[in-house]
Design a protein around this motif. Structure first.
Motif, PDB file in Angstrom:
ATOM      1  N   ASP A  31       0.833  -1.206   0.000  1.00  0.00           N
ATOM      2  CA  ASP A  31       0.000   0.000   0.000  1.00  0.00           C
ATOM      3  C   ASP A  31       0.871   1.261   0.000  1.00  0.00           C
ATOM      4  O   ASP A  31       0.580   2.237  -0.707  1.00  0.00           O
ATOM      5  CB  ASP A  31      -0.914   0.010   1.226  1.00  0.00           C
ATOM      6  N   ILE A  32       1.932   1.239   0.818  1.00  0.00           N
ATOM      7  CA  ILE A  32       2.826   2.403   0.908  1.00  0.00           C
ATOM      8  C   ILE A  32       3.537   2.636  -0.423  1.00  0.00           C
ATOM      9  O   ILE A  32       3.597   3.762  -0.927  1.00  0.00           O
ATOM     10  CB  ILE A  32       3.840   2.211   2.044  1.00  0.00           C
ATOM     11  N   VAL A  33       4.075   1.561  -1.000  1.00  0.00           N
ATOM     12  CA  VAL A  33       4.796   1.687  -2.269  1.00  0.00           C
ATOM     13  C   VAL A  33       3.845   2.115  -3.385  1.00  0.00           C
ATOM     14  O   VAL A  33       4.197   2.937  -4.237  1.00  0.00           O
ATOM     15  CB  VAL A  33       5.503   0.358  -2.616  1.00  0.00           C
ATOM     16  N   ALA A  34       2.628   1.572  -3.368  1.00  0.00           N
ATOM     17  CA  ALA A  34       1.648   1.916  -4.398  1.00  0.00           C
ATOM     18  C   ALA A  34       1.274   3.390  -4.355  1.00  0.00           C
ATOM     19  O   ALA A  34       0.913   3.981  -5.383  1.00  0.00           O
ATOM     20  CB  ALA A  34       0.391   1.060  -4.241  1.00  0.00           C
ATOM     21  N   GLY A  35       1.377   3.994  -3.191  1.00  0.00           N
ATOM     22  CA  GLY A  35       1.030   5.388  -3.046  1.00  0.00           C
ATOM     23  C   GLY A  35       2.161   6.354  -3.363  1.00  0.00           C
ATOM     24  O   GLY A  35       1.989   7.573  -3.246  1.00  0.00           O
ATOM     25  N   ARG A  36       3.307   5.833  -3.749  1.00  0.00           N
ATOM     26  CA  ARG A  36       4.462   6.673  -4.066  1.00  0.00           C
ATOM     27  C   ARG A  36       4.798   6.567  -5.550  1.00  0.00           C
ATOM     28  O   ARG A  36       4.669   5.490  -6.154  1.00  0.00           O
ATOM     29  CB  ARG A  36       5.686   6.213  -3.257  1.00  0.00           C
TER      30      ARG A  36
END
Length: 227
Positions: free
Chosen positions: A205-210
Motif C-alpha cells: 500500500d505504501i509503495v503503491a502510493g508513491r
C-alpha cells in the motif's frame, strides 16, 4: 489509488505464505511468477522471495514493464549497479520490525565505539542469510561475521524462551550495547507466519502510493517517510 497484480517469485515457505495470505485495497490479484500474463495486461508489482535463480528474468521483465520490484531475499540477490525500474530492498516486511530497524538506524550514531553484540534466531530450516540482523549490524557498524545465529530448537526453547509451538516459524533478534557502566538490551520476537503477509500488504500500500523513479530504495526509509 492504482491497483496492482502481485507476482510472487519463489518456491519456498515464505513465497507460499504470501501467495495465499496477501490482501489489501491496492491488490487486484496475487499470481505465481510462472503464471504471469505474457501479454502484461496488468499493472504488476513483483515480490522476489526466491533463491535468485529467476532474478535475471525478473530484472528483464521489470525493465520492460517498468514494474516495481520488492526484494525480500535478505541480501542474497545480485543486482546491477544501475536499474531502469524501482527496486525496494526489504530485509523485513513486518511493519513493527521496520519501525524497530528505523529506530536503531537513526540512533546508531550515539553508540559508535561501544561494545555491541547482535544475536538472531530463526527456525532450524532457515538457510538464507538473516536479513534483519545484517541490516541492524550495518546500521550499528558491526561486521556481519560477528552476528551470533541460533538454530538449535532446544536452545531456542529453553534459553531464548521461544514457545514450542513456534519453533518451526519464528524470528528473534537481540541487540546488546555495553559500556563499563551501562548495558542496554533490545529484543524482538515475531512468532508465527501471519505477520509477514499482513505486513507486506501494508508495505505494498505504501509503495503503491508513491511515485518511485528508477533506482534503489530502502523500505525502512520509505515507511518512515510515509508516517
Amino acid at each position: 489509488m492504482e491497483k496492482f497484480a502481485i507476482l510472487i517469485v519463489g518456491r519456498g515457505k515464505l513465497a507460499a505464505e504470501l501467495l495465499h495470505g496477501l490482501g489489501s485495497p491496492t491488490i487486484s490479484r496475487v499470481v505465481r511468477w510462472d503464471d504471469r500474463d505474457s501479454e502484461c495486461s496488468y499493472r504488476y508489482m513483483v515480490i522476489h522471495a526466491g533463491s535468485g535463480r529467476e532474478l535475471n528474468d525478473v530484472i528483464e521483465f521489470c525493465s520492460v514493464t517498468e514494474s516495481v520490484l520488492l526484494d525480500l531475499s535478505t541480501g542474497d540477490s545480485q543486482f546491477p549497479v544501475t536499474t531502469k525500474f524501482p527496486v525496494v530492498i526489504c530485509p523485513n516486511v513486518n511493519v513493527q520490525m521496520i519501525y524497530f530497524m528505523a529506530m536503531v538506524k537513526h540512533a546508531s550514531k550515539y553508540f559508535r565505539g561501544q561494545d555491541i553484540r547482535i544475536s538472531e534466531s530463526h527456525q532450524a530450516s532457515k538457510s538464507s542469510k538473516p536479513g534483519t540482523a545484517i541490516y541492524l549490524a550495518k546500521s550499528l557498524g558491526i561486521p556481519e561475521i560477528e552476528i551470533r545465529s541460533e538454530r538449535d530448537p532446544k536452545v531456542q526453547n529453553e534459553v531464548l524462551g521461544i514457545p514450542s509451538s513456534f519453533l518451526d516459524r519464528h524470528a528473534y533478534h537481540e541487540v546488546v550495547i555495553r559500556n563499563p557502566e551501562v548495558e542496554i538490551r533490545l529484543e524482538t520476537r515475531v512468532l508465527g507466519k501471519s505477520a509477514y503477509a499482513s505486513g507486506l500488504a501494508k508495505v505494498i500500500d505504501i509503495v503503491a502510493g508513491r511515485k518511485l523513479d528508477p533506482g534503489y530504495y530502502d523500505i525502512v526509509d520509505l515507511v518512515i517517510n510515509d508516517i
